[in-house]
Design a protein around this motif. Structure first.
Motif, PDB file in Angstrom:
ATOM      1  N   SER A  53       0.858  -1.190   0.000  1.00  0.00           N
ATOM      2  CA  SER A  53       0.000   0.000   0.000  1.00  0.00           C
ATOM      3  C   SER A  53       0.892   1.238   0.000  1.00  0.00           C
ATOM      4  CB  SER A  53      -0.908  -0.003   1.241  1.00  0.00           C
ATOM      5  OG  SER A  53      -1.797  -1.089   1.224  1.00  0.00           O
ATOM      6  N   PRO A  54       1.327   1.678  -1.176  1.00  0.00           N
ATOM      7  CA  PRO A  54       2.349   2.726  -1.232  1.00  0.00           C
ATOM      8  C   PRO A  54       1.927   4.094  -0.712  1.00  0.00           C
ATOM      9  CG  PRO A  54       1.586   2.134  -3.433  1.00  0.00           C
ATOM     10  CD  PRO A  54       1.029   1.110  -2.504  1.00  0.00           C
ATOM     11  N   ILE A  55       0.655   4.297  -0.416  1.00  0.00           N
ATOM     12  CA  ILE A  55       0.308   5.581   0.205  1.00  0.00           C
ATOM     13  C   ILE A  55       0.899   5.694   1.603  1.00  0.00           C
ATOM     14  CG2 ILE A  55      -1.842   5.853  -1.109  1.00  0.00           C
ATOM     15  CD1 ILE A  55      -3.264   5.358   1.629  1.00  0.00           C
ATOM     16  N   PHE A  56       1.354   4.572   2.164  1.00  0.00           N
ATOM     17  CA  PHE A  56       1.986   4.595   3.478  1.00  0.00           C
ATOM     18  C   PHE A  56       3.517   4.571   3.387  1.00  0.00           C
ATOM     19  CE2 PHE A  56      -2.114   2.278   4.125  1.00  0.00           C
ATOM     20  CZ  PHE A  56      -2.757   3.268   4.846  1.00  0.00           C
ATOM     21  N   ALA A  57       4.067   4.641   2.175  1.00  0.00           N
ATOM     22  CA  ALA A  57       5.507   4.531   1.965  1.00  0.00           C
ATOM     23  C   ALA A  57       6.183   5.890   1.991  1.00  0.00           C
ATOM     24  CB  ALA A  57       5.788   3.831   0.635  1.00  0.00           C
ATOM     25  N   ASP A  58       7.492   5.873   2.195  1.00  0.00           N
ATOM     26  CA  ASP A  58       8.316   7.065   2.014  1.00  0.00           C
ATOM     27  C   ASP A  58       8.579   7.191   0.516  1.00  0.00           C
ATOM     28  OD1 ASP A  58      10.194   9.058   1.871  1.00  0.00           O
ATOM     29  OD2 ASP A  58      11.596   8.153   3.293  1.00  0.00           O
ATOM     30  N   LEU A  59       8.015   8.194  -0.112  1.00  0.00           N
ATOM     31  CA  LEU A  59       8.116   8.366  -1.563  1.00  0.00           C
ATOM     32  C   LEU A  59       9.242   9.308  -1.967  1.00  0.00           C
ATOM     33  CD1 LEU A  59       4.310   8.597  -2.474  1.00  0.00           C
ATOM     34  CD2 LEU A  59       5.746   6.560  -2.204  1.00  0.00           C
ATOM     35  N   THR A  60      10.047   9.715  -1.017  1.00  0.00           N
ATOM     36  CA  THR A  60      11.157  10.611  -1.311  1.00  0.00           C
ATOM     37  C   THR A  60      12.058  10.017  -2.389  1.00  0.00           C
ATOM     38  OG1 THR A  60      11.150  11.367   0.981  1.00  0.00           O
ATOM     39  CG2 THR A  60      13.117  11.852  -0.322  1.00  0.00           C
ATOM     40  N   GLY A  61      12.415  10.822  -3.376  1.00  0.00           N
ATOM     41  CA  GLY A  61      13.337  10.383  -4.408  1.00  0.00           C
ATOM     42  C   GLY A  61      12.698   9.728  -5.605  1.00  0.00           C
ATOM     43  N   LEU A  62      11.369   9.622  -5.627  1.00  0.00           N
ATOM     44  CA  LEU A  62      10.698   9.021  -6.769  1.00  0.00           C
ATOM     45  C   LEU A  62      10.705   9.982  -7.958  1.00  0.00           C
ATOM     46  CD1 LEU A  62       9.934   6.905  -4.686  1.00  0.00           C
ATOM     47  CD2 LEU A  62       7.601   6.910  -5.612  1.00  0.00           C
ATOM     48  N   PRO A  63      10.570   9.444  -9.175  1.00  0.00           N
ATOM     49  CA  PRO A  63      10.590  10.290 -10.373  1.00  0.00           C
ATOM     50  C   PRO A  63       9.268  11.030 -10.550  1.00  0.00           C
ATOM     51  CG  PRO A  63      10.103   8.040 -10.987  1.00  0.00           C
ATOM     52  CD  PRO A  63      10.396   8.012  -9.509  1.00  0.00           C
ATOM     53  N   PRO A  64       9.186  11.931 -11.517  1.00  0.00           N
ATOM     54  CA  PRO A  64       7.915  12.619 -11.792  1.00  0.00           C
ATOM     55  C   PRO A  64       6.780  11.626 -11.997  1.00  0.00           C
ATOM     56  CG  PRO A  64       9.680  13.667 -13.011  1.00  0.00           C
ATOM     57  CD  PRO A  64      10.276  12.442 -12.379  1.00  0.00           C
ATOM     58  N   LEU A  65       5.630  11.954 -11.424  1.00  0.00           N
ATOM     59  CA  LEU A  65       4.502  11.031 -11.374  1.00  0.00           C
ATOM     60  C   LEU A  65       3.244  11.711 -11.894  1.00  0.00           C
ATOM     61  CD1 LEU A  65       3.308   8.298 -10.298  1.00  0.00           C
ATOM     62  CD2 LEU A  65       3.032   9.447  -8.084  1.00  0.00           C
ATOM     63  N   LEU A  66       2.546  11.044 -12.829  1.00  0.00           N
ATOM     64  CA  LEU A  66       1.250  11.505 -13.321  1.00  0.00           C
ATOM     65  C   LEU A  66       0.192  10.517 -12.866  1.00  0.00           C
ATOM     66  CD1 LEU A  66      -0.691  13.221 -15.073  1.00  0.00           C
ATOM     67  CD2 LEU A  66      -0.017  11.800 -17.030  1.00  0.00           C
ATOM     68  N   ILE A  67      -0.853  11.020 -12.225  1.00  0.00           N
ATOM     69  CA  ILE A  67      -1.948  10.192 -11.724  1.00  0.00           C
ATOM     70  C   ILE A  67      -3.232  10.642 -12.406  1.00  0.00           C
ATOM     71  CG2 ILE A  67      -3.240   9.452  -9.690  1.00  0.00           C
ATOM     72  CD1 ILE A  67      -0.787  10.294  -8.003  1.00  0.00           C
ATOM     73  N   GLN A  68      -3.933   9.711 -13.042  1.00  0.00           N
ATOM     74  CA  GLN A  68      -5.240   9.996 -13.643  1.00  0.00           C
ATOM     75  C   GLN A  68      -6.301   9.116 -12.985  1.00  0.00           C
ATOM     76  OE1 GLN A  68      -4.781   9.354 -17.892  1.00  0.00           O
ATOM     77  NE2 GLN A  68      -4.064  11.434 -18.233  1.00  0.00           N
ATOM     78  N   VAL A  69      -7.460   9.710 -12.721  1.00  0.00           N
ATOM     79  CA  VAL A  69      -8.542   8.977 -12.060  1.00  0.00           C
ATOM     80  C   VAL A  69      -9.867   9.626 -12.441  1.00  0.00           C
ATOM     81  CG1 VAL A  69      -8.503  10.395  -9.966  1.00  0.00           C
ATOM     82  CG2 VAL A  69      -9.247   7.998  -9.807  1.00  0.00           C
ATOM     83  N   GLY A  70     -10.946   8.857 -12.361  1.00  0.00           N
ATOM     84  CA  GLY A  70     -12.273   9.383 -12.619  1.00  0.00           C
ATOM     85  C   GLY A  70     -12.957   9.835 -11.338  1.00  0.00           C
ATOM     86  N   SER A  71     -13.784  10.859 -11.441  1.00  0.00           N
ATOM     87  CA  SER A  71     -14.432  11.399 -10.239  1.00  0.00           C
ATOM     88  C   SER A  71     -15.508  10.476  -9.685  1.00  0.00           C
ATOM     89  CB  SER A  71     -15.046  12.770 -10.545  1.00  0.00           C
ATOM     90  OG  SER A  71     -16.155  12.649 -11.432  1.00  0.00           O
ATOM     91  N   HIS A  72     -15.942   9.482 -10.472  1.00  0.00           N
ATOM     92  CA  HIS A  72     -16.978   8.554 -10.015  1.00  0.00           C
ATOM     93  C   HIS A  72     -16.425   7.251  -9.451  1.00  0.00           C
ATOM     94  CE1 HIS A  72     -20.766  10.243 -12.255  1.00  0.00           C
ATOM     95  NE2 HIS A  72     -20.275  11.069 -11.368  1.00  0.00           N
ATOM     96  N   GLU A  73     -15.136   7.199  -9.202  1.00  0.00           N
ATOM     97  CA  GLU A  73     -14.516   5.946  -8.760  1.00  0.00           C
ATOM     98  C   GLU A  73     -14.385   5.852  -7.244  1.00  0.00           C
ATOM     99  OE1 GLU A  73     -11.193   4.300 -10.894  1.00  0.00           O
ATOM    100  OE2 GLU A  73     -11.065   6.098 -12.117  1.00  0.00           O
ATOM    101  N   ILE A  74     -14.553   4.648  -6.723  1.00  0.00           N
ATOM    102  CA  ILE A  74     -14.260   4.451  -5.298  1.00  0.00           C
ATOM    103  C   ILE A  74     -12.757   4.563  -5.035  1.00  0.00           C
ATOM    104  CG2 ILE A  74     -16.334   3.073  -4.851  1.00  0.00           C
ATOM    105  CD1 ILE A  74     -14.558   0.564  -4.866  1.00  0.00           C
ATOM    106  N   LEU A  75     -11.937   4.471  -6.079  1.00  0.00           N
ATOM    107  CA  LEU A  75     -10.494   4.628  -5.918  1.00  0.00           C
ATOM    108  C   LEU A  75     -10.041   6.089  -6.044  1.00  0.00           C
ATOM    109  CD1 LEU A  75      -9.121   1.514  -7.842  1.00  0.00           C
ATOM    110  CD2 LEU A  75      -9.152   1.899  -5.369  1.00  0.00           C
ATOM    111  N   LEU A  76     -10.987   7.013  -6.120  1.00  0.00           N
ATOM    112  CA  LEU A  76     -10.627   8.422  -6.225  1.00  0.00           C
ATOM    113  C   LEU A  76      -9.725   8.841  -5.075  1.00  0.00           C
ATOM    114  CD1 LEU A  76     -10.906  11.308  -7.382  1.00  0.00           C
ATOM    115  CD2 LEU A  76     -13.051  11.522  -6.088  1.00  0.00           C
ATOM    116  N   ASP A  77     -10.080   8.447  -3.867  1.00  0.00           N
ATOM    117  CA  ASP A  77      -9.308   8.886  -2.705  1.00  0.00           C
ATOM    118  C   ASP A  77      -7.922   8.249  -2.676  1.00  0.00           C
ATOM    119  OD1 ASP A  77      -9.568  10.678  -0.466  1.00  0.00           O
ATOM    120  OD2 ASP A  77      -9.353   8.921   0.834  1.00  0.00           O
ATOM    121  N   ASP A  78      -7.782   7.036  -3.209  1.00  0.00           N
ATOM    122  CA  ASP A  78      -6.449   6.438  -3.317  1.00  0.00           C
ATOM    123  C   ASP A  78      -5.555   7.326  -4.175  1.00  0.00           C
ATOM    124  OD1 ASP A  78      -7.859   4.241  -2.140  1.00  0.00           O
ATOM    125  OD2 ASP A  78      -6.387   2.860  -3.002  1.00  0.00           O
ATOM    126  N   ALA A  79      -6.104   7.794  -5.302  1.00  0.00           N
ATOM    127  CA  ALA A  79      -5.331   8.644  -6.204  1.00  0.00           C
ATOM    128  C   ALA A  79      -4.977   9.973  -5.547  1.00  0.00           C
ATOM    129  CB  ALA A  79      -6.122   8.881  -7.492  1.00  0.00           C
TER     130      ALA A  79
END
Length: 297
Positions: A218-244
């Protein structure tokens, strides 16, 4: 027209037979049939092979640049799907980016629980480096569970002192196997495909005896320091919206260059619905622009 397209796609998805939390054998067949129902264009090449001992499907479209590569991770809640099943969307990424997409056939749970999928992802990336592709010419892309796996892989690469890729893109990432995001309940009536109950079942299949808040699951609990540029796309009607949203916030807190795009009223992994939804093409064009500007010389 776009509003009509979104409504029509929502109704179509709601009529589908997939039950992510259902019997695994049955749902694997349904998942495969759903994704293979749309023919792959004739100009797409998909060749099976191995990378670091891990099965892969290398997807190419006309004009791909052999010096760059997209390492691609399919969806399926860690228990469904395959590299071959996602050739269609991988090919659309390949076409727009101008790079071959190497789709990783990582091992599935419950037969192969955590960290099998993560081990396969790291092995494939390491093998791509060993083949002479510089990390600055590699981008990681993943859908849903594959999106969560992308983020976890980046953390694992850091832990292993391996160079980071040039960038990473995740579609509707499942980044929290505790299934605790507010949208799990707040968007439950709007999401036409996923349910929190189904994801909880699949999380148990994948995580086994481990704590679901384990950062490499569950990488939302990870130390993300040093990761490369990140693009996240999600739909507003998804239960995974909050994960994004939380993944983007976590990345920003750790000084990662991150872009979050929330597309209104679209379903899970809408990027694969180009035949029905203009938003899919717009989203993929944004993906292409993001990856291309982060290739490093």
């Amino acid at each position: 027209m776009t509003q009509q397209q979104r409504k029509a796609l929502d109704e179509l998805v709601r009529q589908g037979p997939l039950d992510v939390g259902g019997d695994i054998a049955e749902q694997r067949v349904i998942f495969h049939e759903m994704l293979s129902a749309t023919p792959v264009p004739d100009d797409v090449s998909a060749k099976r092979g191995e990378l670091g001992g891990v099965p892969v499907v290398t997807v190419e479209t006309p004009g791909t640049d052999p010096s760059v590569a997209v390492l691609y991770f399919h969806s399926g809640a860690y228990v469904l799907g395959s590299a071959a099943d996602c050739v269609g969307l991988a090919a659309e990424v390949s076409r727009r980016v101008g790079a071959r997409a190497v789709s990783v056939d990582y091992r599935l749970a419950p037969e192969h629980p955590f960290p099998a999928a993560l081990d396969d992802a790291v092995a494939a990336y390491r093998a791509l480096l060993d083949e002479g592709v510089p990390s600055t010419k590699i981008a990681l892309v993943g859908e849903s569970a594959g999106g969560g796996l992308v983020a976890a892989t980046l953390v694992a690469l850091k832990d292993a002192d391996l160079p980071q890729p040039s960038s990473a893109v995740v579609f509707s990432p499942w980044a929290d196997l505790t299934v605790s995001g507010a949208s799990m309940t707040g968007k439950a009536d709007l999401d036409p495909l996923l349910t929190p109950e189904g994801l909880r079942i699949r999380a148990r299949d994948y995580i086994g005896e481990h704590d679901p808040a384990t950062p490499l699951a569950s990488p939302i609990f990870a130390d993300l320091t040093g990761l490369p540029p990140l693009l996240i796309q999600v739909g507003s009607h998804e239960i995974l919206l909050d994960d994004a949203v939380r993944l983007a916030s976590r990345a920003a807190d750790h000084n990662v260059a991150v872009e979050l795009q929330v597309w209104p009223e679209v379903p899970h992994i809408f990027q694969g619905c180009g035949a029905l939804l203009d938003d899919a093409d717009r989203a993929l064009l944004a993906v292409s622009a993001f990856i291309k500007r982060n290739w490093l010389t």
